[in-house]
Scaffold this motif. Structure first.
Motif, PDB file in Angstrom:
ATOM      1  N   ASP A  63     -21.463 -12.787 -67.928  1.00 24.10           N
ATOM      2  CA  ASP A  63     -21.875 -14.172 -67.675  1.00 24.10           C
ATOM      3  C   ASP A  63     -21.833 -14.486 -66.177  1.00 24.10           C
ATOM      4  O   ASP A  63     -21.414 -15.558 -65.761  1.00 24.10           O
ATOM      5  N   HIS A  64     -22.292 -13.548 -65.379  1.00 24.01           N
ATOM      6  CA  HIS A  64     -22.235 -13.668 -63.931  1.00 24.01           C
ATOM      7  C   HIS A  64     -23.620 -13.937 -63.334  1.00 24.01           C
ATOM      8  O   HIS A  64     -24.615 -14.025 -64.067  1.00 24.01           O
ATOM      9  N   ILE A  65     -23.661 -14.058 -62.022  1.00 23.53           N
ATOM     10  CA  ILE A  65     -24.916 -14.293 -61.288  1.00 23.53           C
ATOM     11  C   ILE A  65     -25.203 -13.093 -60.391  1.00 23.53           C
ATOM     12  O   ILE A  65     -24.298 -12.570 -59.735  1.00 23.53           O
ATOM     13  N   ILE A  66     -26.453 -12.671 -60.371  1.00 21.63           N
ATOM     14  CA  ILE A  66     -26.875 -11.569 -59.512  1.00 21.63           C
ATOM     15  C   ILE A  66     -27.647 -12.152 -58.327  1.00 21.63           C
ATOM     16  O   ILE A  66     -28.650 -12.853 -58.525  1.00 21.63           O
ATOM     17  N   VAL A  67     -27.173 -11.888 -57.127  1.00 20.00           N
ATOM     18  CA  VAL A  67     -27.828 -12.358 -55.910  1.00 20.00           C
ATOM     19  C   VAL A  67     -28.572 -11.179 -55.282  1.00 20.00           C
ATOM     20  O   VAL A  67     -27.945 -10.216 -54.843  1.00 20.00           O
ATOM     21  N   CYS A  68     -29.881 -11.263 -55.256  1.00 17.53           N
ATOM     22  CA  CYS A  68     -30.708 -10.189 -54.698  1.00 17.53           C
ATOM     23  C   CYS A  68     -31.126 -10.572 -53.279  1.00 17.53           C
ATOM     24  O   CYS A  68     -31.954 -11.462 -53.084  1.00 17.53           O
ATOM     25  N   GLY A  69     -30.519  -9.910 -52.301  1.00 17.79           N
ATOM     26  CA  GLY A  69     -30.829 -10.197 -50.906  1.00 17.79           C
ATOM     27  C   GLY A  69     -29.721 -10.968 -50.228  1.00 17.79           C
ATOM     28  O   GLY A  69     -29.280 -12.016 -50.719  1.00 17.79           O
ATOM     29  N   ALA A  70     -29.249 -10.425 -49.081  1.00 17.14           N
ATOM     30  CA  ALA A  70     -28.159 -11.071 -48.342  1.00 17.14           C
ATOM     31  C   ALA A  70     -28.616 -11.458 -46.941  1.00 17.14           C
ATOM     32  O   ALA A  70     -27.871 -11.334 -45.979  1.00 17.14           O
ATOM     33  N   GLY A  71     -29.861 -11.922 -46.840  1.00 16.99           N
ATOM     34  CA  GLY A  71     -30.358 -12.417 -45.561  1.00 16.99           C
ATOM     35  C   GLY A  71     -29.849 -13.828 -45.299  1.00 16.99           C
ATOM     36  O   GLY A  71     -28.806 -14.235 -45.822  1.00 16.99           O
ATOM     37  N   GLU A  72     -30.598 -14.603 -44.514  1.00 14.90           N
ATOM     38  CA  GLU A  72     -30.161 -15.963 -44.172  1.00 14.90           C
ATOM     39  C   GLU A  72     -30.018 -16.832 -45.423  1.00 14.90           C
ATOM     40  O   GLU A  72     -29.009 -17.509 -45.614  1.00 14.90           O
ATOM     41  N   THR A  73     -31.043 -16.807 -46.282  1.00 12.54           N
ATOM     42  CA  THR A  73     -30.981 -17.609 -47.507  1.00 12.54           C
ATOM     43  C   THR A  73     -29.900 -17.083 -48.442  1.00 12.54           C
ATOM     44  O   THR A  73     -29.089 -17.849 -48.978  1.00 12.54           O
ATOM     45  N   GLY A  74     -29.876 -15.770 -48.644  1.00  7.13           N
ATOM     46  CA  GLY A  74     -28.880 -15.174 -49.524  1.00  7.13           C
ATOM     47  C   GLY A  74     -27.463 -15.445 -49.078  1.00  7.13           C
ATOM     48  O   GLY A  74     -26.558 -15.653 -49.902  1.00  7.13           O
ATOM     49  N   TRP A  75     -27.259 -15.462 -47.763  1.00  4.23           N
ATOM     50  CA  TRP A  75     -25.915 -15.696 -47.230  1.00  4.23           C
ATOM     51  C   TRP A  75     -25.405 -17.089 -47.594  1.00  4.23           C
ATOM     52  O   TRP A  75     -24.240 -17.264 -47.970  1.00  4.23           O
ATOM     53  N   ASN A 127     -16.131 -20.673 -57.005  1.00  4.10           N
ATOM     54  CA  ASN A 127     -15.374 -19.668 -57.765  1.00  4.10           C
ATOM     55  C   ASN A 127     -16.193 -19.091 -58.924  1.00  4.10           C
ATOM     56  O   ASN A 127     -15.700 -18.926 -60.046  1.00  4.10           O
ATOM     57  N   THR A 128     -17.446 -18.796 -58.640  1.00  3.30           N
ATOM     58  CA  THR A 128     -18.350 -18.240 -59.643  1.00  3.30           C
ATOM     59  C   THR A 128     -18.406 -16.721 -59.507  1.00  3.30           C
ATOM     60  O   THR A 128     -18.468 -16.192 -58.399  1.00  3.30           O
ATOM     61  N   ASP A 129     -18.393 -16.028 -60.634  1.00  3.04           N
ATOM     62  CA  ASP A 129     -18.515 -14.571 -60.608  1.00  3.04           C
ATOM     63  C   ASP A 129     -19.944 -14.179 -60.253  1.00  3.04           C
ATOM     64  O   ASP A 129     -20.902 -14.646 -60.885  1.00  3.04           O
ATOM     65  N   PHE A 130     -20.081 -13.318 -59.257  1.00  2.00           N
ATOM     66  CA  PHE A 130     -21.417 -12.875 -58.858  1.00  2.00           C
ATOM     67  C   PHE A 130     -21.337 -11.510 -58.199  1.00  2.00           C
ATOM     68  O   PHE A 130     -20.272 -11.041 -57.792  1.00  2.00           O
ATOM     69  N   VAL A 131     -22.496 -10.856 -58.116  1.00  4.54           N
ATOM     70  CA  VAL A 131     -22.620  -9.575 -57.438  1.00  4.54           C
ATOM     71  C   VAL A 131     -23.847  -9.636 -56.543  1.00  4.54           C
ATOM     72  O   VAL A 131     -24.851 -10.272 -56.881  1.00  4.54           O
ATOM     73  N   VAL A 132     -23.742  -8.993 -55.378  1.00  8.52           N
ATOM     74  CA  VAL A 132     -24.820  -9.017 -54.396  1.00  8.52           C
ATOM     75  C   VAL A 132     -25.481  -7.642 -54.317  1.00  8.52           C
ATOM     76  O   VAL A 132     -24.802  -6.621 -54.253  1.00  8.52           O
ATOM     77  N   GLU A 184     -29.817  -2.858 -63.593  1.00  8.95           N
ATOM     78  CA  GLU A 184     -28.938  -2.496 -64.715  1.00  8.95           C
ATOM     79  C   GLU A 184     -27.535  -2.181 -64.229  1.00  8.95           C
ATOM     80  O   GLU A 184     -26.544  -2.495 -64.896  1.00  8.95           O
ATOM     81  N   ARG A 185     -27.432  -1.577 -63.045  1.00  5.22           N
ATOM     82  CA  ARG A 185     -26.111  -1.318 -62.474  1.00  5.22           C
ATOM     83  C   ARG A 185     -25.373  -2.626 -62.192  1.00  5.22           C
ATOM     84  O   ARG A 185     -24.145  -2.696 -62.315  1.00  5.22           O
ATOM     85  N   ALA A 186     -26.116  -3.663 -61.826  1.00  2.79           N
ATOM     86  CA  ALA A 186     -25.516  -4.976 -61.553  1.00  2.79           C
ATOM     87  C   ALA A 186     -25.181  -5.733 -62.833  1.00  2.79           C
ATOM     88  O   ALA A 186     -24.709  -6.873 -62.768  1.00  2.79           O
ATOM     89  N   GLY A 187     -25.417  -5.112 -63.992  1.00  2.00           N
ATOM     90  CA  GLY A 187     -25.071  -5.748 -65.262  1.00  2.00           C
ATOM     91  C   GLY A 187     -26.017  -6.843 -65.674  1.00  2.00           C
ATOM     92  O   GLY A 187     -25.583  -7.886 -66.187  1.00  2.00           O
ATOM     93  N   ILE A 188     -27.321  -6.622 -65.497  1.00  2.00           N
ATOM     94  CA  ILE A 188     -28.286  -7.692 -65.777  1.00  2.00           C
ATOM     95  C   ILE A 188     -28.324  -8.081 -67.243  1.00  2.00           C
ATOM     96  O   ILE A 188     -28.598  -9.235 -67.579  1.00  2.00           O
ATOM     97  N   SER A 189     -28.026  -7.143 -68.124  1.00  3.54           N
ATOM     98  CA  SER A 189     -28.045  -7.464 -69.557  1.00  3.54           C
ATOM     99  C   SER A 189     -26.936  -8.447 -69.930  1.00  3.54           C
ATOM    100  O   SER A 189     -27.039  -9.149 -70.932  1.00  3.54           O
ATOM    101  N   ARG A 190     -25.866  -8.513 -69.106  1.00  2.00           N
ATOM    102  CA  ARG A 190     -24.742  -9.418 -69.379  1.00  2.00           C
ATOM    103  C   ARG A 190     -24.750 -10.638 -68.462  1.00  2.00           C
ATOM    104  O   ARG A 190     -23.908 -11.523 -68.601  1.00  2.00           O
TER     105      ARG A 190
END
Length: 335
Positions: free
Chosen positions: A108-120, A130-135, A166-172
């Motif tokens: 039940d997490h968030i996947i952030v694709c891209g760590a540029g200016e907007t992503g940052w 305090n949200t669970d996420f992966v970049v 899929e490695r980032a757990g997109i199915s979950r």
């Protein structure tokens, strides 16, 4: 001692022995510097080649000492070099295993694709909540900058790839943000994400004006153009400065810590089937109800009346201090 210092120490020790040995043979045996250097090397390596000059007692004792010191130094240096190689390999292997465990534990997490200016900015906002996420970031330099900021779960990869998602757990995952540096990459990411998880909530960055519709057709639920928002905001600061000041307060840019939040009313909560007057939410929580989103449609009721009936599944949109939000969640059965 770090790797650079240990490497420098090994080189310095070996160089010092070579210099001492060369100088010693040059002075004691009255030979050329080249021959003295040759004698030092064959002595340190213990290969047993013939000496270039007769060895008297002093030279023999010097050779014995040079062999002992050389063997000890070479043994130490070899051990250190092997340690450096294994240390780096084992550390990387440990990091990879730890990363895999953390990714597998996400739900039940968030996947952030891209760590540029907007992503940052997205990353900073998610950390505050305090949200669970992966970049996911393709460029190593940007990835390292993210990791230096704190204990952020991030890894290098191409977000347009199914394997990476899929490695980032997109199915979950519950949501994905496509904030890559061009519309094409964001489009491919949205297409892949929607195929891998049909229920995923997807928000995509639109760079050009005509990309909004394409991203929606590809599977994005919402699109955001930082350029358009920035332009509107700059114009509003000129024409409606007090409105902007109020919005800054809501978005934590001001000195007052207020925020807009949403809470879902659960079926077994004490708010269900009560009117707003009966629920007395402002009195119990110090929160202001801005709007209510109905469960069965996209209708949003702004500034609802006191007679508005609360039902399970409705979403309350409220304004107030974050510390008071748990009071409402408790009333709504969301805790």
């Amino acid at each position: 001692m770090d790797k650079r210092k240990r490497t420098f120490l090994i080189i310095a020790l070996l160089a010092a022995i070579v210099l001492i040995g060369t100088a010693g043979y040059y002075l004691m045996l009255d030979i050329t510097l080249m021959n003295a250097f040759y004698m030092t090397i064959i002595t340190m390596s213990t290969v047993g080649f013939q000496e270039v000059a007769p060895m008297h007692a002093t030279a023999q004792l010097f050779t014995v000492g040079l062999i002992v010191i050389s063997l000890a130094t070479i043994g130490y240096s070899g051990g250190q070099l092997i340690g450096l190689l294994l240390d780096g390999s084992l550390r990387e292997s440990w990091r990879e295993q730890k990363m895999k465990e953390q990714l597998n534990a996400l739900n039940d997490h968030i996947i952030v694709c891209g760590a540029g200016e907007t992503g940052w900015h997205i990353i900073q906002s998610l950390m505050k909540q305090n949200t669970d996420f992966v970049v996911i970031e393709f460029e190593e330099e940007k990835l390292e900058a993210v990791k230096e900021y704190g204990s952020i779960l991030a890894f290098q990869g191409d977000a347009t790839s199914d394997d990476v998602l899929e490695r980032a757990g997109i199915s979950r995952a519950r949501s994905l943000v496509a904030s890559l540096n061009n519309d094409a990459n964001n489009l491919y990411t949205v297409l892949s994400a929607r195929q891998l998880n049909p229920n995923l909530n997807i928000v995509a960055r639109a760079i050009t004006h005509d990309s909004h519709e394409k991203l929606i057709r590809a599977g994005a639920d919402k699109t955001v153009s930082p350029n358009e928002i920035g332009g509107y905001r700059m114009a509003s600061m000129l024409t409606k400065p007090n409105v902007v000041a109020f919005l800054d307060t809501i978005t934590h840019s001001g000195k007052i810590d207020l925020n807009l939040n949403e809470v879902i009313i659960q079926a077994d909560s004490e708010l269900s089937n009560k009117t707003l007057m009966q629920a007395s939410i402002p009195e119990q929580t110090d929160l202001i109800i801005i709007a209510i989103k109905e469960q069965d449609n996209e209708q949003i009721v702004f500034n609802p009346t006191k007679e508005h009936l609360l039902k399970a599944g409705q979403i309350l949109i409220v304004l107030g201090d974050d510390k008071d939000l748990n009071k409402l969640k408790n009333l709504a059965g969301a805790l």
